[in-house]
Enzyme design. Sequence first.
Site, PDB file in Angstrom:
ATOM      1  N   SER A  20      40.787  55.458 -13.482  1.00 47.22           N
ATOM      2  CA  SER A  20      39.737  54.461 -13.660  1.00 47.22           C
ATOM      3  C   SER A  20      40.002  53.194 -12.870  1.00 47.22           C
ATOM      4  O   SER A  20      39.115  52.351 -12.743  1.00 47.22           O
ATOM      5  CB  SER A  20      39.615  54.096 -15.149  1.00 47.22           C
ATOM      6  OG  SER A  20      40.836  53.536 -15.617  1.00 47.22           O
ATOM      7  N   HIS A  42      35.645  59.810 -11.086  1.00 43.65           N
ATOM      8  CA  HIS A  42      35.851  59.081 -12.331  1.00 43.65           C
ATOM      9  C   HIS A  42      34.731  59.355 -13.326  1.00 43.65           C
ATOM     10  O   HIS A  42      33.617  58.874 -13.181  1.00 43.65           O
ATOM     11  CB  HIS A  42      35.959  57.577 -12.053  1.00 43.65           C
ATOM     12  CG  HIS A  42      36.162  56.761 -13.284  1.00 43.65           C
ATOM     13  ND1 HIS A  42      35.594  55.517 -13.459  1.00 43.65           N
ATOM     14  CD2 HIS A  42      36.873  57.017 -14.409  1.00 43.65           C
ATOM     15  CE1 HIS A  42      35.947  55.049 -14.646  1.00 43.65           C
ATOM     16  NE2 HIS A  42      36.721  55.938 -15.239  1.00 43.65           N
ATOM     17  N   ASN A  88      34.409  49.167 -13.942  1.00 46.05           N
ATOM     18  CA  ASN A  88      35.519  48.387 -14.501  1.00 46.05           C
ATOM     19  C   ASN A  88      35.757  47.095 -13.730  1.00 46.05           C
ATOM     20  O   ASN A  88      36.196  46.097 -14.301  1.00 46.05           O
ATOM     21  CB  ASN A  88      36.795  49.226 -14.538  1.00 46.05           C
ATOM     22  CG  ASN A  88      36.780  50.240 -15.667  1.00 46.05           C
ATOM     23  OD1 ASN A  88      36.102  50.050 -16.670  1.00 46.05           O
ATOM     24  ND2 ASN A  88      37.508  51.325 -15.506  1.00 46.05           N
ATOM     25  N   GLU A 136      31.672  58.161 -10.970  1.00 49.03           N
ATOM     26  CA  GLU A 136      31.969  57.398  -9.756  1.00 49.03           C
ATOM     27  C   GLU A 136      32.755  58.293  -8.803  1.00 49.03           C
ATOM     28  O   GLU A 136      33.831  58.778  -9.147  1.00 49.03           O
ATOM     29  CB  GLU A 136      32.785  56.148 -10.091  1.00 49.03           C
ATOM     30  CG  GLU A 136      32.000  55.098 -10.869  1.00 49.03           C
ATOM     31  CD  GLU A 136      32.843  53.896 -11.246  1.00 49.03           C
ATOM     32  OE1 GLU A 136      32.384  52.764 -11.076  1.00 49.03           O
ATOM     33  OE2 GLU A 136      33.987  54.091 -11.734  1.00 49.03           O
TER      34      GLU A 136
END
Length: 485
Positions: free
Chosen positions: A119, A140, A190, A152
Amino acid sequence: MAFERVGVVGLGTMGAGIAEVFARAGLRVLGVEADAEALARGRSLLEGSTGRALDKGRLTGEERAAILGRVTLTTSREDLREADLVIEAIPEHLDLKLALFADLDRICKPETVLATNTSSLSVTAIAAATGRPGRVVGLHFFNPAPVMRLVEVVRTVLSEPGVVDEVAGLAGRLGKTAVTVGDRAGFVVNRLLLPYLNHAAVLLELGVATRDDIDAVMRLGAGLPMGPFTLLDLIGLDTAYEIMEVLHDETRDRRHAPSPLLRELVTAGRLGRKSGAGFYSGEPPRAPDGGSRPGVTAFEVAGPGADELAERLGAAGFKRSGDDPDVVLRLADRPVVEHAVRLRDPAKLVGVRLHGDRAAELAVTALTSPAAVAAASDLMKVLGLAAVPCKDRAGFVADALLLPYLNDAVRMYDAGYASIADIDTAMRLGCGYPAGPFATMETMGLARVRDGLRALYAEYREPAFAPAPLLDQLVVAGASTFPRS
């Protein structure tokens, strides 16, 4: 390349979910764990997840049996030699991943694509540990993998373009929406989400507002699915801390240094829901109450929109009076104290920022009396608004948290890291936001966002709060939208 045989290394919650996603799409899956005990836990997770789907009517018994029948479990990595794609979901430690990928490079056939579900770690570093860096990508998934629609796909400077496209196509075959992003710590979701959450902890430390009030205004005022502290407890404070450290290691941006409060809670073992306590200790966030009939007999209100607010309060039975009101409401941006000092009794003034028909931020100056804050709060509650007292600071709470996040998205796009469409899609699907950052800015107005950032920068002197050059240029040019190719 036709992906038909997929390996998944690591069958914890995330890995088992990923294996289920591939099996649901009709692919044959080989799940690998370190030992028999871990393998049994992985099997239990797969059976439990599909069993719950069966109980809820989302799978038939035949469909569940077919999904489980496509998954073979083993403790031997050597069994991966014929896989077309191998994805790892082991713990987020770079040294462990480097060792695993070196081993997979030895075992797998040359055309096999190797993927990491990291991540936040560097996909480039992982790719460089192999003899096939062009065939290593980030893939991801979001937790829970069978439910979350976003994936992702992370490209590196070493990635073969065709491989990235093939993996993105595979994500579509899985029923997911793929966004393709560059290899920067945190990728899109993130990298935008965690600094916002960390900043919320900083505002709490600074005493700008309480935990419950910050959560309330971001949920009710900004329209987010949940407040930052509720979300941090859900993610896990230790996970958030680790991601912030990865971001800080790459950027050296002081905003990315984990807040001292976050560090203290992690050190104390308060990791969120997983440990039973985090920012909350098992109790739910305080819901804003409707309050009782306040003891206010007269009020005054000034600033843009004053007459409309006065009409609403008048309809509720309160009297507007400029002679000797119990409280003066000022609809304005900060510094609210500049308006207070012009009054005969500055202690009566409270700044107000309305968020539709759901919430009102109440800016408390250094001169405001507790009685005035209580009166303003009660008046807002009578109107059905959640009252959120906060210090008289730039952006109050909602804009102080929202605008830097929007600015980060502009910088991300301007750097060629991801497209506007992919950034907006990632934040909608990955975080459940009602709109992505660019759609949000266009709704708010680019000039308002730019001017709000200037105010934040003037107060906090945080370089990242200065408006992104692209945003500033679009405002100067009179544009109302971002360019889309």
